[in-house]
Scaffold this motif. Structure first.
Motif, PDB file in Angstrom:
ATOM      1  N   PRO A  83       0.807  -1.227   0.000  1.00 30.37           N
ATOM      2  CA  PRO A  83       0.000   0.000   0.000  1.00 30.37           C
ATOM      3  C   PRO A  83       0.838   1.275   0.000  1.00 30.37           C
ATOM      4  O   PRO A  83       0.595   2.200   0.777  1.00 30.37           O
ATOM      5  N   LEU A  84       1.843   1.290  -0.857  1.00 26.88           N
ATOM      6  CA  LEU A  84       2.691   2.464  -1.042  1.00 26.88           C
ATOM      7  C   LEU A  84       2.970   2.619  -2.535  1.00 26.88           C
ATOM      8  O   LEU A  84       3.171   1.610  -3.224  1.00 26.88           O
ATOM      9  N   PRO A  85       3.003   3.838  -3.049  1.00 23.85           N
ATOM     10  CA  PRO A  85       3.495   4.004  -4.416  1.00 23.85           C
ATOM     11  C   PRO A  85       4.922   3.463  -4.513  1.00 23.85           C
ATOM     12  O   PRO A  85       5.670   3.478  -3.528  1.00 23.85           O
ATOM     13  N   ALA A  86       5.291   2.991  -5.682  1.00 22.72           N
ATOM     14  CA  ALA A  86       6.578   2.306  -5.829  1.00 22.72           C
ATOM     15  C   ALA A  86       7.753   3.164  -5.373  1.00 22.72           C
ATOM     16  O   ALA A  86       8.675   2.673  -4.705  1.00 22.72           O
ATOM     17  N   HIS A  87       7.742   4.465  -5.688  1.00 23.62           N
ATOM     18  CA  HIS A  87       8.908   5.292  -5.311  1.00 23.62           C
ATOM     19  C   HIS A  87       8.994   5.477  -3.800  1.00 23.62           C
ATOM     20  O   HIS A  87      10.082   5.528  -3.229  1.00 23.62           O
ATOM     21  N   ARG A  88       7.831   5.528  -3.114  1.00 21.26           N
ATOM     22  CA  ARG A  88       7.862   5.627  -1.650  1.00 21.26           C
ATOM     23  C   ARG A  88       8.262   4.298  -1.017  1.00 21.26           C
ATOM     24  O   ARG A  88       8.920   4.268   0.014  1.00 21.26           O
ATOM     25  N   PHE A  89       7.853   3.198  -1.645  1.00 26.05           N
ATOM     26  CA  PHE A  89       8.296   1.885  -1.196  1.00 26.05           C
ATOM     27  C   PHE A  89       9.820   1.813  -1.225  1.00 26.05           C
ATOM     28  O   PHE A  89      10.469   1.402  -0.251  1.00 26.05           O
ATOM     29  N   ALA A  90      10.403   2.244  -2.342  1.00 23.23           N
ATOM     30  CA  ALA A  90      11.865   2.193  -2.476  1.00 23.23           C
ATOM     31  C   ALA A  90      12.537   3.121  -1.474  1.00 23.23           C
ATOM     32  O   ALA A  90      13.523   2.754  -0.821  1.00 23.23           O
ATOM     33  N   ALA A  91      12.013   4.335  -1.342  1.00 26.63           N
ATOM     34  CA  ALA A  91      12.625   5.293  -0.418  1.00 26.63           C
ATOM     35  C   ALA A  91      12.535   4.798   1.022  1.00 26.63           C
ATOM     36  O   ALA A  91      13.488   4.913   1.803  1.00 26.63           O
ATOM     37  N   ALA A  92      11.394   4.224   1.401  1.00 32.40           N
ATOM     38  CA  ALA A  92      11.216   3.744   2.778  1.00 32.40           C
ATOM     39  C   ALA A  92      12.133   2.565   3.078  1.00 32.40           C
ATOM     40  O   ALA A  92      12.705   2.475   4.174  1.00 32.40           O
ATOM     41  N   THR A  93      12.273   1.647   2.132  1.00 32.65           N
ATOM     42  CA  THR A  93      13.133   0.493   2.386  1.00 32.65           C
ATOM     43  C   THR A  93      14.603   0.899   2.455  1.00 32.65           C
ATOM     44  O   THR A  93      15.361   0.370   3.284  1.00 32.65           O
ATOM     45  N   MET A  94      15.008   1.834   1.601  1.00 29.63           N
ATOM     46  CA  MET A  94      16.389   2.314   1.696  1.00 29.63           C
ATOM     47  C   MET A  94      16.624   3.004   3.036  1.00 29.63           C
ATOM     48  O   MET A  94      17.676   2.810   3.666  1.00 29.63           O
ATOM     49  N   ALA A  95      15.647   3.788   3.478  1.00 30.16           N
ATOM     50  CA  ALA A  95      15.777   4.454   4.778  1.00 30.16           C
ATOM     51  C   ALA A  95      15.806   3.436   5.912  1.00 30.16           C
ATOM     52  O   ALA A  95      16.534   3.618   6.904  1.00 30.16           O
ATOM     53  N   LEU A  96      15.051   2.348   5.775  1.00 27.41           N
ATOM     54  CA  LEU A  96      15.043   1.304   6.795  1.00 27.41           C
ATOM     55  C   LEU A  96      16.429   0.673   6.931  1.00 27.41           C
ATOM     56  O   LEU A  96      16.941   0.494   8.041  1.00 27.41           O
ATOM     57  N   VAL A  97      17.033   0.336   5.801  1.00 27.42           N
ATOM     58  CA  VAL A  97      18.364  -0.280   5.847  1.00 27.42           C
ATOM     59  C   VAL A  97      19.384   0.715   6.380  1.00 27.42           C
ATOM     60  O   VAL A  97      20.186   0.400   7.274  1.00 27.42           O
ATOM     61  N   TRP A  98      19.358   1.924   5.859  1.00 29.14           N
ATOM     62  CA  TRP A  98      20.375   2.895   6.256  1.00 29.14           C
ATOM     63  C   TRP A  98      20.268   3.265   7.729  1.00 29.14           C
ATOM     64  O   TRP A  98      21.265   3.441   8.423  1.00 29.14           O
ATOM     65  N   SER A  99      19.051   3.374   8.255  1.00 29.32           N
ATOM     66  CA  SER A  99      18.888   3.713   9.669  1.00 29.32           C
ATOM     67  C   SER A  99      19.518   2.644  10.547  1.00 29.32           C
ATOM     68  O   SER A  99      20.089   2.951  11.603  1.00 29.32           O
TER      69      SER A  99
END
Length: 550
Positions: free
Chosen positions: A375-391
């Motif tokens: 339930p996320l647009p693809a670009h927000r999905f990518a941004a959120a997952t990258m932020a999850l890993v980086w955090s």
């Protein structure tokens, strides 16, 4: 007709009296009553034809006259000529011909003139009814082929009940194509019985109704196969080509804009750079077994050899969601559709309700057979997952810094570093729930109210840790222990409990890079904002450190 000429003229006079006065119109009666069908509840459909230069509105005026609903439409001669021209151009590719355009032209050509007979004859002469009948027959034949081919595919995949529904749709479309060839071109199927009676071929009519009545009960695969075989035979007898039983003619193909991305064991499919589907273990296994270009029967056999018990419904779901396409050798993509219904095309399921949405290994799924829309647009999905890993990388770095500060008695450094770890862990938590862009670090604790109630204990732990001070080794050790416990709690909630201890060894750092690289590739594909500039170097090196001995 069910109304006399005098009744029609009277209804027309009363209807025109409610409209603004204008230039003289030619008037025809369209629709089911003009066709010789209809009943007391049928609309009265008047079309007013004029020589106006401007475009006249498509939307009808709706009136209620003498207890009847009257619809009045207007069209200029130029607009009618453009309609007929567009129809004949579109007839070259029946699959793309607009149903609305076909319907408008049919209604006019088979209308009953009421006024301005000369002008009515002039516009009708632009397209002979014989030519229109051929166009309509081809249009229905195209749809019948698509429906019957689709039914064959669904039967192969074990979707018996859906296959029966499409067999019946193909049967209706087949008989409508035949009827159009007999001059019965009215599109609405509800008058089919009267059309078949008028066609004066009782042998065809009776066989059609026998097949319609013989549709099998739900769940009977053998009966469904027999019914489809009979429908195909009937279609061929009526001259419909391209509907042979040969299953090898059906092949599975790629869909433009559908790409596959795997992180850990999780398979993600991005559709049109906009939507992300996360596949459960079984669905992912079947997806990885696909070899585009092969016959559907071979694709199904390969999926069955993966160990997944019943892969047919999963393949059918891939097809339904537009993640794969079905093609007929020599006949293009199979695109079934129904008249007067929703347009054909891939469907989009309701968004997944799994929580949290994301983990460092991939999006959450409902189960092993899940094909879940994130339930996320693809670009927000990518941004959120990258932020999850980086955090989580930042958390690892902060804990390493905290350990060093405590060893040297640098109490103030330890306090600030611990706060950095608390905030970084919260950034990961928010990212796991799809929050992106993120709140400012100073606001993270307060904004936990955006997340489900189950995260409330994390808020209490975070608030307590952010207030902690260090002035001795004992209090420092206590802070480090509590921070590790807090990070473990957050990661367990956010699906990051398997995150490698990034800075413990070369192996754990390599594992961190590999994990980050998987998500960075998706982010780069979707033009999402990267979490830091150095990430571009990781992409350029295909996930390896940039400076390595050869």
């Amino acid at each position: 007709m069910i109304l006399t000429e005098d009744q029609l003229q009277g209804l027309l006079d009363k209807s025109l009296a409610e409209l603004p006065r204008g230039a003289g119109w030619a008037v025809v009666l369209e629709g089911s009553i003009a066709e010789g069908f209809g009943n007391p509840s049928s609309d009265i459909d008047f079309l007013l034809i004029g020589r106006a230069e401007e475009d006249l509105p498509t939307m009808p005026s709706l009136l209620f006259v003498d207890g009847r609903r009257v619809e009045i439409r207007t069209r200029s001669v130029r607009q009618i000529a453009e309609q007929f021209r567009a129809l004949q151009e579109g007839a070259k590719r029946p699959g793309r011909l607009s149903e609305d355009l076909l319907n408008r032209c049919q209604r006019l050509l088979h209308s009953h003139p009421l006024r301005g007979h000369g002008l009515v004859d002039e516009v009708k002469a632009m397209l002979p009814v014989e030519r229109f009948a051929r166009i309509a027959a081809d249009w229905w034949a195209h749809r019948a082929r698509q429906s019957l081919r689709h039914a064959r595919a669904l039967l192969c995949l074990g979707e018996t009940d859906e296959a029966v529904d499409w067999s019946r749709a193909g049967l209706v479309q087949t008989i409508k194509s035949w009827a159009a060839g007999q001059g019965e071109t009215y599109l609405e199927p509800k008058w089919l019985s009267m059309q078949l009676d008028r066609a004066d071929r009782p042998d065809v009519r009776d066989r059609y109704w026998e097949l319609e009545a013989a549709a099998p009960a739900p769940g009977d695969a053998d009966a469904a196969r027999a019914h489809l075989t009979a429908c195909l035979a009937f279609a061929e007898d009526l001259g419909l080509t391209g509907v042979s039983w040969r299953p090898d003619r059906l092949t599975v193909g790629r869909v433009a804009g559908v790409t596959t991305w795997q992180t850990g064991e999780r398979v993600h499919i991005i559709r049109g750079r906009r939507e992300v589907f996360a596949l459960g273990d079984h669905a992912g296994t079947v997806w990885r077994s696909l070899v585009p270009g092969r016959p559907l029967t071979e694709v199904l056999a390969a999926a069955e050899h993966t160990g997944v018990a019943d892969p047919g419904p999963l393949l059918a779901a891939f097809l339904r969601y537009g993640l794969i396409r079905l093609a007929w050798k020599g006949g293009g993509t199979v695109t079934p559709s129904l008249p007067l219904a929703a347009p054909p095309g891939p469907i989009t399921p309701p968004p997944s309700t799994a929580q949290p949405l994301l983990s460092v290994r991939g999006a959450a799924v409902s189960g092993p057979d899940g094909i879940d829309l994130v339930p996320l647009p693809a670009h927000r999905f990518a941004a959120a997952t990258m932020a999850l890993v980086w955090s989580n990388v930042v958390v690892e770095n902060a804990i390493e810094d905290l350990t060093g500060a405590l060893q040297r008695g640098q109490w103030r450094v330890a306090e600030l570093t611990a706060r950095r770890a608390v905030h970084a862990a919260l950034r990961g938590l928010f990212s796991a729930y799809g929050v992106n862009p993120l709140p400012a670090d100073s606001d993270l604790v307060r904004r936990i109210d955006l997340l489900p109630p189950a995260t409330r204990p994390i808020r209490e732990r975070a608030e307590e840790l952010l207030r902690r001070t260090v002035d001795s080794a004992e209090r420092g050790d206590g802070l480090l222990a509590d921070l590790r416990s807090y990070v473990e709690l957050v990661r367990g909630t956010a699906g990051a409990d398997a995150f490698p201890s990034s800075f413990d060894s070369a192996d754990t750092w390599r594992a961190t890079l590999e994990l980050g690289y998987d998500w960075l590739r998706i982010g780069a594909y979707l033009d999402a904002e990267l979490p830091l500039e150095e990430a571009r170097d990781l992409l350029a090196s295909n996930g390896a450190q940039p400076h390595q001995a050869v």
